[in-house]
Design a protein around this motif. Sequence first.
Motif, PDB file in Angstrom:
ATOM      1  N   GLN A 148      -1.185 -40.649   1.434  1.00  0.00           N
ATOM      2  CA  GLN A 148      -1.669 -41.024   2.756  1.00  0.00           C
ATOM      3  C   GLN A 148      -2.333 -39.810   3.374  1.00  0.00           C
ATOM      4  O   GLN A 148      -1.708 -38.774   3.513  1.00  0.00           O
ATOM      5  CB  GLN A 148      -0.535 -41.490   3.649  1.00  0.00           C
ATOM      6  CG  GLN A 148       0.095 -42.775   3.144  1.00  0.00           C
ATOM      7  CD  GLN A 148       1.156 -43.301   4.068  1.00  0.00           C
ATOM      8  OE1 GLN A 148       1.559 -42.608   4.994  1.00  0.00           O
ATOM      9  NE2 GLN A 148       1.612 -44.508   3.828  1.00  0.00           N
TER      10      GLN A 148
ATOM     11  N   TYR B 182      -3.160 -39.347   6.286  1.00  0.00           N
ATOM     12  CA  TYR B 182      -2.880 -39.160   7.700  1.00  0.00           C
ATOM     13  C   TYR B 182      -1.451 -38.724   7.924  1.00  0.00           C
ATOM     14  O   TYR B 182      -0.629 -38.786   7.029  1.00  0.00           O
ATOM     15  CB  TYR B 182      -3.204 -40.445   8.472  1.00  0.00           C
ATOM     16  CG  TYR B 182      -4.617 -40.391   8.866  1.00  0.00           C
ATOM     17  CD1 TYR B 182      -4.994 -39.565   9.923  1.00  0.00           C
ATOM     18  CD2 TYR B 182      -5.588 -41.019   8.137  1.00  0.00           C
ATOM     19  CE1 TYR B 182      -6.308 -39.427  10.245  1.00  0.00           C
ATOM     20  CE2 TYR B 182      -6.911 -40.879   8.457  1.00  0.00           C
ATOM     21  CZ  TYR B 182      -7.266 -40.077   9.513  1.00  0.00           C
ATOM     22  OH  TYR B 182      -8.550 -39.923   9.827  1.00  0.00           O
TER      23      TYR B 182
ATOM     24  N   GLN C 297       2.307 -38.316   8.324  1.00  0.00           N
ATOM     25  CA  GLN C 297       3.309 -39.213   7.755  1.00  0.00           C
ATOM     26  C   GLN C 297       4.176 -39.763   8.876  1.00  0.00           C
ATOM     27  O   GLN C 297       4.933 -39.053   9.501  1.00  0.00           O
ATOM     28  CB  GLN C 297       4.183 -38.453   6.767  1.00  0.00           C
ATOM     29  CG  GLN C 297       3.387 -37.829   5.640  1.00  0.00           C
ATOM     30  CD  GLN C 297       2.733 -38.868   4.761  1.00  0.00           C
ATOM     31  OE1 GLN C 297       3.394 -39.802   4.337  1.00  0.00           O
ATOM     32  NE2 GLN C 297       1.453 -38.725   4.505  1.00  0.00           N
ATOM     33  N   GLN C 298       4.018 -41.024   9.111  1.00  0.00           N
ATOM     34  CA  GLN C 298       4.807 -41.645  10.158  1.00  0.00           C
ATOM     35  C   GLN C 298       5.946 -42.420   9.521  1.00  0.00           C
ATOM     36  O   GLN C 298       5.708 -43.259   8.666  1.00  0.00           O
ATOM     37  CB  GLN C 298       3.947 -42.599  10.991  1.00  0.00           C
ATOM     38  CG  GLN C 298       2.885 -41.874  11.773  1.00  0.00           C
ATOM     39  CD  GLN C 298       1.495 -42.319  11.382  1.00  0.00           C
ATOM     40  OE1 GLN C 298       1.327 -43.359  10.782  1.00  0.00           O
ATOM     41  NE2 GLN C 298       0.514 -41.522  11.732  1.00  0.00           N
TER      42      GLN C 298
ATOM     43  N   LYS D  93      -1.019 -53.734   3.448  1.00  0.00           N
ATOM     44  CA  LYS D  93       0.246 -53.006   3.622  1.00  0.00           C
ATOM     45  C   LYS D  93       1.410 -53.765   2.989  1.00  0.00           C
ATOM     46  O   LYS D  93       2.320 -53.170   2.396  1.00  0.00           O
ATOM     47  CB  LYS D  93       0.509 -52.766   5.111  1.00  0.00           C
ATOM     48  CG  LYS D  93      -0.316 -51.630   5.700  1.00  0.00           C
ATOM     49  CD  LYS D  93       0.198 -50.293   5.196  1.00  0.00           C
ATOM     50  CE  LYS D  93      -0.517 -49.127   5.866  1.00  0.00           C
ATOM     51  NZ  LYS D  93       0.022 -47.824   5.407  1.00  0.00           N
TER      52      LYS D  93
ATOM     53  N   VAL E 126       1.666 -48.326  15.282  1.00  0.00           N
ATOM     54  CA  VAL E 126       1.353 -47.195  14.404  1.00  0.00           C
ATOM     55  C   VAL E 126       0.361 -47.621  13.320  1.00  0.00           C
ATOM     56  O   VAL E 126      -0.587 -46.898  13.011  1.00  0.00           O
ATOM     57  CB  VAL E 126       2.649 -46.621  13.793  1.00  0.00           C
ATOM     58  CG1 VAL E 126       2.331 -45.619  12.695  1.00  0.00           C
ATOM     59  CG2 VAL E 126       3.491 -45.969  14.879  1.00  0.00           C
TER      60      VAL E 126
ATOM     61  N   ASP F 255      -3.311 -45.989  13.139  1.00  0.00           N
ATOM     62  CA  ASP F 255      -3.687 -45.313  11.890  1.00  0.00           C
ATOM     63  C   ASP F 255      -5.014 -45.858  11.379  1.00  0.00           C
ATOM     64  O   ASP F 255      -5.874 -45.101  10.920  1.00  0.00           O
ATOM     65  CB  ASP F 255      -2.606 -45.508  10.827  1.00  0.00           C
ATOM     66  CG  ASP F 255      -3.014 -44.904   9.484  1.00  0.00           C
ATOM     67  OD1 ASP F 255      -2.889 -43.682   9.334  1.00  0.00           O
ATOM     68  OD2 ASP F 255      -3.487 -45.652   8.603  1.00  0.00           O
ATOM     69  N   TYR F 256      -5.183 -47.156  11.492  1.00  0.00           N
ATOM     70  CA  TYR F 256      -6.439 -47.786  11.066  1.00  0.00           C
ATOM     71  C   TYR F 256      -7.605 -47.214  11.867  1.00  0.00           C
ATOM     72  O   TYR F 256      -8.656 -46.877  11.308  1.00  0.00           O
ATOM     73  CB  TYR F 256      -6.307 -49.290  11.276  1.00  0.00           C
ATOM     74  CG  TYR F 256      -7.492 -50.120  10.877  1.00  0.00           C
ATOM     75  CD1 TYR F 256      -7.819 -50.314   9.540  1.00  0.00           C
ATOM     76  CD2 TYR F 256      -8.272 -50.747  11.835  1.00  0.00           C
ATOM     77  CE1 TYR F 256      -8.896 -51.103   9.179  1.00  0.00           C
ATOM     78  CE2 TYR F 256      -9.349 -51.541  11.491  1.00  0.00           C
ATOM     79  CZ  TYR F 256      -9.658 -51.717  10.160  1.00  0.00           C
ATOM     80  OH  TYR F 256     -10.722 -52.510   9.802  1.00  0.00           O
TER      81      TYR F 256
ATOM     82  N   ALA G  28      -7.677 -44.356  13.360  1.00  0.00           N
ATOM     83  CA  ALA G  28      -7.864 -42.959  12.963  1.00  0.00           C
ATOM     84  C   ALA G  28      -8.701 -42.881  11.688  1.00  0.00           C
ATOM     85  O   ALA G  28      -9.543 -41.993  11.534  1.00  0.00           O
ATOM     86  CB  ALA G  28      -6.503 -42.292  12.745  1.00  0.00           C
ATOM     87  N   ARG G  29      -8.480 -43.818  10.791  1.00  0.00           N
ATOM     88  CA  ARG G  29      -9.272 -43.825   9.554  1.00  0.00           C
ATOM     89  C   ARG G  29     -10.718 -44.194   9.829  1.00  0.00           C
ATOM     90  O   ARG G  29     -11.631 -43.699   9.155  1.00  0.00           O
ATOM     91  CB  ARG G  29      -8.652 -44.797   8.545  1.00  0.00           C
ATOM     92  CG  ARG G  29      -7.373 -44.254   7.908  1.00  0.00           C
ATOM     93  CD  ARG G  29      -6.641 -45.342   7.154  1.00  0.00           C
ATOM     94  NE  ARG G  29      -5.399 -44.854   6.582  1.00  0.00           N
ATOM     95  CZ  ARG G  29      -5.204 -44.665   5.267  1.00  0.00           C
ATOM     96  NH1 ARG G  29      -6.178 -44.896   4.410  1.00  0.00           N
ATOM     97  NH2 ARG G  29      -4.050 -44.241   4.829  1.00  0.00           N
TER      98      ARG G  29
ATOM     99  N   LEU H 279      -5.185 -40.675  17.124  1.00  0.00           N
ATOM    100  CA  LEU H 279      -4.115 -39.783  16.673  1.00  0.00           C
ATOM    101  C   LEU H 279      -3.319 -39.227  17.856  1.00  0.00           C
ATOM    102  O   LEU H 279      -2.192 -38.772  17.678  1.00  0.00           O
ATOM    103  CB  LEU H 279      -4.695 -38.632  15.844  1.00  0.00           C
ATOM    104  CG  LEU H 279      -5.182 -39.027  14.449  1.00  0.00           C
ATOM    105  CD1 LEU H 279      -5.719 -37.811  13.711  1.00  0.00           C
ATOM    106  CD2 LEU H 279      -4.073 -39.693  13.647  1.00  0.00           C
TER     107      LEU H 279
ATOM    108  N   ILE I 160      -0.697 -42.298  18.719  1.00  0.00           N
ATOM    109  CA  ILE I 160       0.432 -42.589  17.830  1.00  0.00           C
ATOM    110  C   ILE I 160       1.719 -41.918  18.319  1.00  0.00           C
ATOM    111  O   ILE I 160       2.772 -42.574  18.396  1.00  0.00           O
ATOM    112  CB  ILE I 160       0.093 -42.193  16.382  1.00  0.00           C
ATOM    113  CG1 ILE I 160      -0.929 -43.190  15.802  1.00  0.00           C
ATOM    114  CG2 ILE I 160       1.343 -42.156  15.507  1.00  0.00           C
ATOM    115  CD1 ILE I 160      -1.449 -42.816  14.425  1.00  0.00           C
TER     116      ILE I 160
END
Length: 355
Positions: free
Chosen positions: A68, A70, A72-73, A164, A301, A305-306, A308-309, A336, A339
Amino acid sequence: MLKLPLFSSRFLRSCGTAVLVAGLSLGAGACRTSTQASTAPQQPYPQQPYPQQPYPQQPYPQQPYPQQPYPQQPYPQQPPPVAQRPLLPPLIGVAAQQQEVRNILAELINVLSPQNQSLVRGIPLTFDPTLEVNAFAGCDEQGTPFLAATTGMLEAVDAIAQTKATDELFGTKTYDAYCNAVLPQMVRNPNARAALPAGIIPAQFGGDARRWSRARELFDDIIAFTFGHELAHHYLGHTGCAKGQAMGNAPDPARLGRLLSVVPLFNQAGEAASDSAGAVNALDAGRARRPQYEWSETGGVLLLDYFARIESAGGGGGPLSLLNPVQFLRTHPNPLARIPIVQTVARTWRSQRPG
Ligand SMILES: [Zn+2]
């Protein structure tokens, strides 16, 4: 018309840097256990033969390490585990997805305070056919509040949920594959679709009932955060039109699409407040669903994250995205930074409502 989008391309950017710092620092106090033994009296260490036990020769289980890019959540723990939850029927098709959104919106409203319920109950929900990934709270020309989600939003949430779910169950990397295939197109071409392309989900997993069930749970979780956020814009007074008046009909979707070019003001404090209140609303509604799958910060989250991508796919992130030619990346709040808001709110919520 005033609209306050969740992820609109029409916001000035970057909220909550201070919150980001505070969120990241929460874990920093944990490593101070190794300094206490140094003053203990020196005693000869008892010489006992160390028991010789053969080290078990077992092959170390080879599990693919999740790649990943990004931060790590941690995935929140969901009791009970997936395998013990009843399988949900697949959520297939636009009509089924739209009805699911309506059901989730009703569950969110049901757990609000009576005061907030009185402000938002009955607000019409409309579906905007545009492809931009967006959801928003707004007021029409008559001052009637409404909520909306775009076709792009439903397509994106479906794709995130399906990939996912597949990755969770089968150790695949279909979310990465989807993002790599679709996001570069989306940041270059406003007509590119967020929908999951054929071939991303390996054929042998496509019909798995557990996969469809888990995808539906995740779809719901993301939608719960999305509309928790949008409802908050109304009952927190950001839109200014949700006053408990008699609600009218939703605006014509065609008119909504045209009016998406209206530029609302981005209010940094309002966005953070809506993220916080929306996360709490989703958690409260999730707890009220027991023993069904409980919504949590997972949905928020995943969605952030999506985004952020998407920002990364556009070459953006940080102050440089002010220079990004893509309006979405130039103008929407930094995902970001959002989150940690959602995660911190969830930790606090959980500590106050154990069990
Ligand atoms: Zn918002």
